[in-house]
Design a protein around this motif. Structure first.
Motif, PDB file in Angstrom:
ATOM      1  N   THR A 137      -0.605  -3.654  -7.652  1.00  0.00           N
ATOM      2  CA  THR A 137      -1.740  -5.022  -7.529  1.00  0.00           C
ATOM      3  C   THR A 137      -0.710  -6.024  -8.064  1.00  0.00           C
ATOM      4  O   THR A 137      -1.139  -7.245  -8.152  1.00  0.00           O
ATOM      5  CB  THR A 137      -2.655  -4.519  -8.682  1.00  0.00           C
ATOM      6  N   ALA A 174      -0.411  -8.853  -5.994  1.00  0.00           N
ATOM      7  CA  ALA A 174      -1.579  -9.838  -5.313  1.00  0.00           C
ATOM      8  C   ALA A 174      -1.551 -11.144  -5.586  1.00  0.00           C
ATOM      9  O   ALA A 174      -1.854 -11.735  -4.502  1.00  0.00           O
ATOM     10  CB  ALA A 174      -2.890  -9.166  -6.104  1.00  0.00           C
ATOM     11  N   LEU A 197      -7.542  -2.732  -1.282  1.00  0.00           N
ATOM     12  CA  LEU A 197      -6.857  -4.339  -1.499  1.00  0.00           C
ATOM     13  C   LEU A 197      -7.924  -5.147  -1.941  1.00  0.00           C
ATOM     14  O   LEU A 197      -7.536  -5.952  -2.720  1.00  0.00           O
ATOM     15  CB  LEU A 197      -6.481  -4.720  -0.248  1.00  0.00           C
ATOM     16  N   ALA A 222      -2.555   0.405  -4.217  1.00  0.00           N
ATOM     17  CA  ALA A 222      -2.195  -0.889  -4.044  1.00  0.00           C
ATOM     18  C   ALA A 222      -1.344  -1.354  -5.129  1.00  0.00           C
ATOM     19  O   ALA A 222      -1.610  -1.113  -6.240  1.00  0.00           O
ATOM     20  CB  ALA A 222      -3.193  -1.935  -3.741  1.00  0.00           C
ATOM     21  N   LEU A 248       0.883  -1.127   0.027  1.00  0.00           N
ATOM     22  CA  LEU A 248       0.039   0.042   0.048  1.00  0.00           C
ATOM     23  C   LEU A 248       0.795   1.335  -0.029  1.00  0.00           C
ATOM     24  O   LEU A 248       1.871   1.308   0.652  1.00  0.00           O
ATOM     25  CB  LEU A 248      -0.903   0.039   1.230  1.00  0.00           C
ATOM     26  N   SER A 266      -7.840   1.309   3.028  1.00  0.00           N
ATOM     27  CA  SER A 266      -6.933   0.400   2.769  1.00  0.00           C
ATOM     28  C   SER A 266      -7.616  -1.101   2.329  1.00  0.00           C
ATOM     29  O   SER A 266      -7.199  -1.611   1.360  1.00  0.00           O
ATOM     30  CB  SER A 266      -5.890   0.099   3.809  1.00  0.00           C
TER      31      SER A 266
END
Ligand SMILES: [Zn+2]
Length: 232
Positions: free
Chosen positions: A182, A185, A215, A180, A153, A211
């Motif tokens: 990504t 992920a 996310l 974020a 983040l 957040s």
């Protein structure tokens, strides 16, 4: 303190200051220990469930109230360069996570992904690193090889200081300001690992809620939020 830091001027200065000033506890200010047994005992108290004004949609747990000794220690790390308190605060974060696993809030304290709540990058760099990420790394070191720290983040540098804003205004202030990364992920969504968002202090819950939302939009489902201290 890493080997590479040993001869930097700041560390040398710190060593000189240590020779002159007695070590004082980061929680209560008593001389003798960086984090005294009394303060450690207070912080080792059972974690408590928190209901922030801005609902994050996931359970939020705090290690304790935002009062001394926790407040003194958190401010010490953030504002006064007391990096020596990262390790004790990180290991009490680890104890909280183990307790929450025992209570069934996370399936397994040995399989976690800890995501530090975002800090303004420039501010963190000025202070010698993001304290929340440092707490997460210290906790992970206590908890074994399958506890990962994922600092995915970021907060944009232009976010206003939220001091003095109400809950709604704080949330609006944060809209679009937290991002974020990504591409990280997929690595976070391994089987069985619970995702825990970690912050040092929760006030309205706006940062945590935003957040969690960001996310989720990036495909990362937060299971639990754990903070060191909850402000009343
Ligand atoms: Zn103390």
């Amino acid at each position: 303190m890493g080997e590479s830091n040993r001869f930097t001027p700041g560390v040398l200065l710190g060593a000189l200051v240590d020779l002159v000033l007695p070590v004082v506890c980061g929680g209560c200010g008593r001389p003798g220990a960086q984090w005294c047994t009394r303060c450690a005992a207070v912080v080792a108290d059972v974690p408590r469930a928190v209901t922030p004004r801005v609902n994050a949609g996931v359970p939020v747990w705090a290690q304790g109230p935002y009062r001394d000794p926790l407040r003194g220690a958190i401010v010490g790390v953030k504002e006064h360069g007391r990096r020596d308190l990262v390790e004790p605060l990180g290991s009490s974060l680890a104890r909280v996570l183990v307790t929450l696993a025992r209570w069934g809030e996370v399936p397994d304290a040995r399989r976690l992904v800890l995501i530090p709540a975002p800090t303004r990058t420039a501010a963190a760099r000025r202070r010698g690193g993001d304290p929340v990420e440092a707490y997460c790394r210290a906790a992970a070191r206590c908890m074994g090889p399958d506890v990962a720290v994922a600092p995915v983040l970021r907060t944009a540098g232009w976010v206003r200081d939220s001091t003095g804003l109400g809950a709604g205004a704080r949330h609006a202030n944060l809209r679009g300001a937290i991002t974020a990364r990504t591409e990280e992920a997929p690595a976070l969504t391994g089987p069985g690992a619970a995702v825990v968002l970690v912050d040092d202090v929760i006030t309205t819950g706006a940062t945590v809620a935003e957040s969690v939302r960001v996310l989720a939009a990036a495909g990362i489902q937060v299971d639990l939020v754990v903070v060191l201290a909850a402000a009343d």
